[in-house]
Structure formats: structure tokens, C-alpha cells
Design an enzyme around this catalytic site. Structure first.
Site, PDB file in Angstrom:
ATOM      1  N   GLU A 286      32.030 -72.609 -26.092  1.00 36.21           N
ATOM      2  CA  GLU A 286      33.127 -72.870 -25.164  1.00 36.21           C
ATOM      3  C   GLU A 286      34.242 -73.676 -25.817  1.00 36.21           C
ATOM      4  O   GLU A 286      35.413 -73.438 -25.575  1.00 36.21           O
ATOM      5  CB  GLU A 286      32.627 -73.581 -23.905  1.00 36.21           C
ATOM      6  CG  GLU A 286      31.765 -72.711 -23.005  1.00 36.21           C
ATOM      7  CD  GLU A 286      32.455 -71.428 -22.563  1.00 36.21           C
ATOM      8  OE1 GLU A 286      33.693 -71.381 -22.544  1.00 36.21           O
ATOM      9  OE2 GLU A 286      31.753 -70.459 -22.262  1.00 36.21           O
TER      10      GLU A 286
ATOM     11  N   ASP B   9      38.778 -70.294 -16.024  1.00 37.27           N
ATOM     12  CA  ASP B   9      39.687 -70.339 -17.168  1.00 37.27           C
ATOM     13  C   ASP B   9      40.909 -69.495 -16.815  1.00 37.27           C
ATOM     14  O   ASP B   9      41.040 -69.034 -15.680  1.00 37.27           O
ATOM     15  CB  ASP B   9      38.995 -69.846 -18.446  1.00 37.27           C
ATOM     16  CG  ASP B   9      38.638 -68.369 -18.381  1.00 37.27           C
ATOM     17  OD1 ASP B   9      38.793 -67.757 -17.301  1.00 37.27           O
ATOM     18  OD2 ASP B   9      38.201 -67.819 -19.402  1.00 37.27           O
TER      19      ASP B   9
ATOM     20  N   GLY C  88      42.090 -73.753 -36.031  1.00 40.66           N
ATOM     21  CA  GLY C  88      43.204 -74.459 -35.414  1.00 40.66           C
ATOM     22  C   GLY C  88      42.750 -75.458 -34.358  1.00 40.66           C
ATOM     23  O   GLY C  88      41.556 -75.576 -34.064  1.00 40.66           O
ATOM     24  N   TYR C  89      43.687 -76.137 -33.776  1.00 43.10           N
ATOM     25  CA  TYR C  89      43.390 -77.152 -32.750  1.00 43.10           C
ATOM     26  C   TYR C  89      42.277 -78.100 -33.207  1.00 43.10           C
ATOM     27  O   TYR C  89      41.234 -78.203 -32.582  1.00 43.10           O
ATOM     28  CB  TYR C  89      42.973 -76.505 -31.429  1.00 43.10           C
ATOM     29  CG  TYR C  89      44.077 -75.802 -30.722  1.00 43.10           C
ATOM     30  CD1 TYR C  89      44.885 -76.491 -29.835  1.00 43.10           C
ATOM     31  CD2 TYR C  89      44.304 -74.455 -30.923  1.00 43.10           C
ATOM     32  CE1 TYR C  89      45.907 -75.844 -29.156  1.00 43.10           C
ATOM     33  CE2 TYR C  89      45.330 -73.799 -30.260  1.00 43.10           C
ATOM     34  CZ  TYR C  89      46.127 -74.496 -29.376  1.00 43.10           C
ATOM     35  OH  TYR C  89      47.114 -73.862 -28.715  1.00 43.10           O
TER      36      TYR C  89
ATOM     37  N   CYS D 250      41.702 -56.732 -16.563  1.00 42.65           N
ATOM     38  CA  CYS D 250      42.777 -57.424 -15.852  1.00 42.65           C
ATOM     39  C   CYS D 250      43.498 -58.349 -16.831  1.00 42.65           C
ATOM     40  O   CYS D 250      43.607 -59.552 -16.631  1.00 42.65           O
ATOM     41  CB  CYS D 250      42.199 -58.212 -14.681  1.00 42.65           C
ATOM     42  SG  CYS D 250      43.426 -58.741 -13.463  1.00 42.65           S
TER      43      CYS D 250
ATOM     44  N   TRP E  88      26.616 -65.944 -27.979  1.00 44.52           N
ATOM     45  CA  TRP E  88      26.439 -67.126 -27.138  1.00 44.52           C
ATOM     46  C   TRP E  88      26.059 -66.764 -25.706  1.00 44.52           C
ATOM     47  O   TRP E  88      25.900 -67.610 -24.862  1.00 44.52           O
ATOM     48  CB  TRP E  88      27.705 -67.982 -27.143  1.00 44.52           C
ATOM     49  CG  TRP E  88      28.957 -67.195 -26.891  1.00 44.52           C
ATOM     50  CD1 TRP E  88      29.495 -66.916 -25.682  1.00 44.52           C
ATOM     51  CD2 TRP E  88      29.803 -66.617 -27.872  1.00 44.52           C
ATOM     52  NE1 TRP E  88      30.636 -66.178 -25.856  1.00 44.52           N
ATOM     53  CE2 TRP E  88      30.852 -65.971 -27.195  1.00 44.52           C
ATOM     54  CE3 TRP E  88      29.774 -66.567 -29.285  1.00 44.52           C
ATOM     55  CZ2 TRP E  88      31.875 -65.296 -27.858  1.00 44.52           C
ATOM     56  CZ3 TRP E  88      30.794 -65.881 -29.928  1.00 44.52           C
ATOM     57  CH2 TRP E  88      31.823 -65.266 -29.225  1.00 44.52           C
ATOM     58  N   ARG E  89      25.937 -65.445 -25.435  1.00 48.70           N
ATOM     59  CA  ARG E  89      25.505 -65.053 -24.091  1.00 48.70           C
ATOM     60  C   ARG E  89      23.997 -64.900 -24.028  1.00 48.70           C
ATOM     61  O   ARG E  89      23.434 -64.774 -22.952  1.00 48.70           O
ATOM     62  CB  ARG E  89      26.144 -63.714 -23.707  1.00 48.70           C
ATOM     63  CG  ARG E  89      27.605 -63.858 -23.453  1.00 48.70           C
ATOM     64  CD  ARG E  89      28.111 -62.735 -22.599  1.00 48.70           C
ATOM     65  NE  ARG E  89      29.482 -63.007 -22.216  1.00 48.70           N
ATOM     66  CZ  ARG E  89      30.485 -62.146 -22.346  1.00 48.70           C
ATOM     67  NH1 ARG E  89      30.252 -60.958 -22.814  1.00 48.70           N
ATOM     68  NH2 ARG E  89      31.689 -62.477 -21.985  1.00 48.70           N
TER      69      ARG E  89
ATOM     70  N   TYR F 295      37.367 -76.566 -16.808  1.00 48.73           N
ATOM     71  CA  TYR F 295      36.790 -75.274 -17.152  1.00 48.73           C
ATOM     72  C   TYR F 295      35.498 -75.421 -17.964  1.00 48.73           C
ATOM     73  O   TYR F 295      34.465 -74.846 -17.617  1.00 48.73           O
ATOM     74  CB  TYR F 295      37.767 -74.376 -17.929  1.00 48.73           C
ATOM     75  CG  TYR F 295      37.022 -73.236 -18.560  1.00 48.73           C
ATOM     76  CD1 TYR F 295      36.513 -72.229 -17.753  1.00 48.73           C
ATOM     77  CD2 TYR F 295      36.720 -73.230 -19.911  1.00 48.73           C
ATOM     78  CE1 TYR F 295      35.741 -71.213 -18.289  1.00 48.73           C
ATOM     79  CE2 TYR F 295      35.949 -72.221 -20.456  1.00 48.73           C
ATOM     80  CZ  TYR F 295      35.470 -71.224 -19.645  1.00 48.73           C
ATOM     81  OH  TYR F 295      34.693 -70.234 -20.168  1.00 48.73           O
TER      82      TYR F 295
ATOM     83  N   CYS G 130      39.858 -50.269 -13.325  1.00 44.17           N
ATOM     84  CA  CYS G 130      39.276 -51.486 -12.769  1.00 44.17           C
ATOM     85  C   CYS G 130      38.285 -51.208 -11.646  1.00 44.17           C
ATOM     86  O   CYS G 130      38.603 -50.488 -10.694  1.00 44.17           O
ATOM     87  CB  CYS G 130      40.377 -52.407 -12.263  1.00 44.17           C
ATOM     88  SG  CYS G 130      39.738 -53.959 -11.611  1.00 44.17           S
TER      89      CYS G 130
ATOM     90  N   THR H 216      40.667 -69.966 -29.087  1.00 44.68           N
ATOM     91  CA  THR H 216      40.659 -68.797 -29.954  1.00 44.68           C
ATOM     92  C   THR H 216      40.034 -67.596 -29.257  1.00 44.68           C
ATOM     93  O   THR H 216      39.224 -67.745 -28.357  1.00 44.68           O
ATOM     94  CB  THR H 216      39.865 -69.094 -31.239  1.00 44.68           C
ATOM     95  OG1 THR H 216      40.347 -70.312 -31.792  1.00 44.68           O
ATOM     96  CG2 THR H 216      40.017 -67.997 -32.253  1.00 44.68           C
TER      97      THR H 216
END
Length: 208
Positions: A21, A122, A65-66, A177, A8-9, A104, A187, A27
Site C-alpha cells: 500500500e 483511494d 520516487g516520493y 472506470c 500482495w493479494r 486510505y 462495465c 506508483t
DNA sequence: GTCCGGAACT
DNA sequence: AGTTCCGGAC
């Protein structure tokens, strides 16, 4: 730089960004990577999704789910097909009015699909910004709106740069992170990060 | 068994 | 401000 290559990028198609999204809301990436291509194949665009039976949508979503989000996505498709001429709005203010779209997701679609110079906060981004810019005391108390304000000042004004900026922070939050044991030694922003600085001397404490 | 995650609703 | 939804990671 060290970004993962995710399906999706590689698209600016608003519908595809939206679907990814919605799935990512609930998930983890690995699981979405499994469902997303099938979903897109079955419902390649908003009109197809809008015409689909609730049963079929639910089946494609089964296991994620959801399920309220699947219903929201379906309702959204019908909504947009009817009222917006099957074109997703590009303005976060409009996007947020759609079912299942919160702050978001609105920011994510505006930035990732339309390359608008807007922030998308997010929980990953929220965590990164708080660790980098706020001290321990403030960090726990900071209201979400403060982080959004900060994000707004940080996002590049150029849309393409904003796209990369948003992707980069999310990637940082997802891979380095992380919530539990942040990998500060790896990092790239540790030298300018409050948390990274204080942790460099520590053996390996936890982050409050 | 506990934590994690957006949006919606109380 | 707290709860619910749902499945996976740890």
C-alpha cells in the site's frame, strides 16, 4: 471475477499489505510489481526493516520516487517494533496515527490484512462511487467525507465480503472506470450507474 | 507539455 | 483549500 493476480493479494500478512500500500500510494501497479518482491525479500518483516539502515531502505526504494514515504515506512517499522510489540494495529483509528498512514492506507490495511469490514477509499474508489451514485453537478462538489460515508454504508458487514468488495471497486476503477476515457460499454455495473446509463445513448462524450 | 496519485504541511 | 513530493503514461 476478472481480477488481476497480484502478489500482495495472496497474503494477509499485515506487513506485506502495508508495504504494498505504501508503494501503491505513489506508483502504478506495474512498477510496484517490480519493486515489491525485492523489497520483501530484503526486508521480510517489520523487525528486519526496523533494524535496517536508512541507506539500505532508500536503496530499495530508489526509482520509485516520493522518498519521504520510504522514510515514513522505516520510521513506522521502528515505532511499531518498539511500542506495539512488532504487531501492526488492526484498527484504522490506530493505524492512522502511524507516520505516512492516511485514511486510505489505514482502511486498506484494516480490510486487506485483518479483514475488517471497513471501507478503503483511494482515488479510484472515489471516482467510481461518484460516477455511479452522484449526478454530474453534485459529483464535482462532493466532499471526500460524503464519499466515505457512502462507502461505509456500502461495505458488506462480513469481513471477507468487505475484502472482496474493496478489491473489486479498486479493480473497477483501475481497469474500467478509468479517469480519462471510462470503458462504460465493458462495465459490469453500467446498468445501475448514473454515468453508465447516460453514456449508453451517447456516441462517446467525455465525463465532466 | 499535461495529468495522475496519498499524505503532510501551510 | 492549495501545494509539495517523483516518475511514468499519454
Amino acid at each position: 471475477r476478472a481480477a488481476r493476480d497480484l502478489p500482495w493479494r495472496n497474503t494477509r500478512d499485515p506487513y506485506r499489505v502495508l508495504v504494498s500500500e505504501f508503494m501503491l500510494q505513489q506508483t502504478q501497479v506495474a512498477r510496484v510489481a517490480e519493486y515489491y518482491p525485492r523489497f520483501i525479500e530484503r526486508f521480510p518483516d517489520l523487525e528486519t526493516l526496523a533494524r535496517a539502515k536508512p541507506r539500505a531502505v532508500r536503496e530499495q526504494w530508489d526509482g520509485l520516487g516520493y522518498y519521504a514515504r520510504a522514510r515514513n515506512l522505516h520510521a513506522l517499522a521502528k515505532d511499531v517494533t518498539r511500542r506495539h510489540d512488532a504487531t501492526l494495529p488492526s484498527d484504522p483509528e490506530e493505524l492512522i496515527k502511524l507516520p505516512g498512514v492516511g485514511p486510505y492506507t489505514a482502511g486498506a490495511v484494516a480490510s486487506f490484512a485483518y479483514e475488517k469490514p471497513v471501507p478503503a477509499v483511494d482515488t479510484n474508489v472515489n471516482r467510481v462511487l461518484r460516477r455511479v451514485f452522484f449526478d454530474r453537478a453534485t459529483r464535482n462538489v462532493q466532499r471526500a467525507t460524503k464519499v466515505w460515508e457512502l462507502a461505509r454504508t456500502l461495505v458488506p458487514k462480513n469481513g471477507k465480503r468487505a475484502w472482496r468488495f474493496n478489491q473489486a471497486i479498486m479493480e473497477l476503477g483501475a481497469l474500467i472506470c478509468v479517469a480519462r476515457r471510462p470503458k462504460c460499454p465493458e462495465c459490469p455495473v453500467r446498468t445501475v450507474c448514473r454515468t453508465g446509463k447516460s453514456r449508453r445513448t451517447d456516441a462517446q462524450g467525455r465525463i465532466g
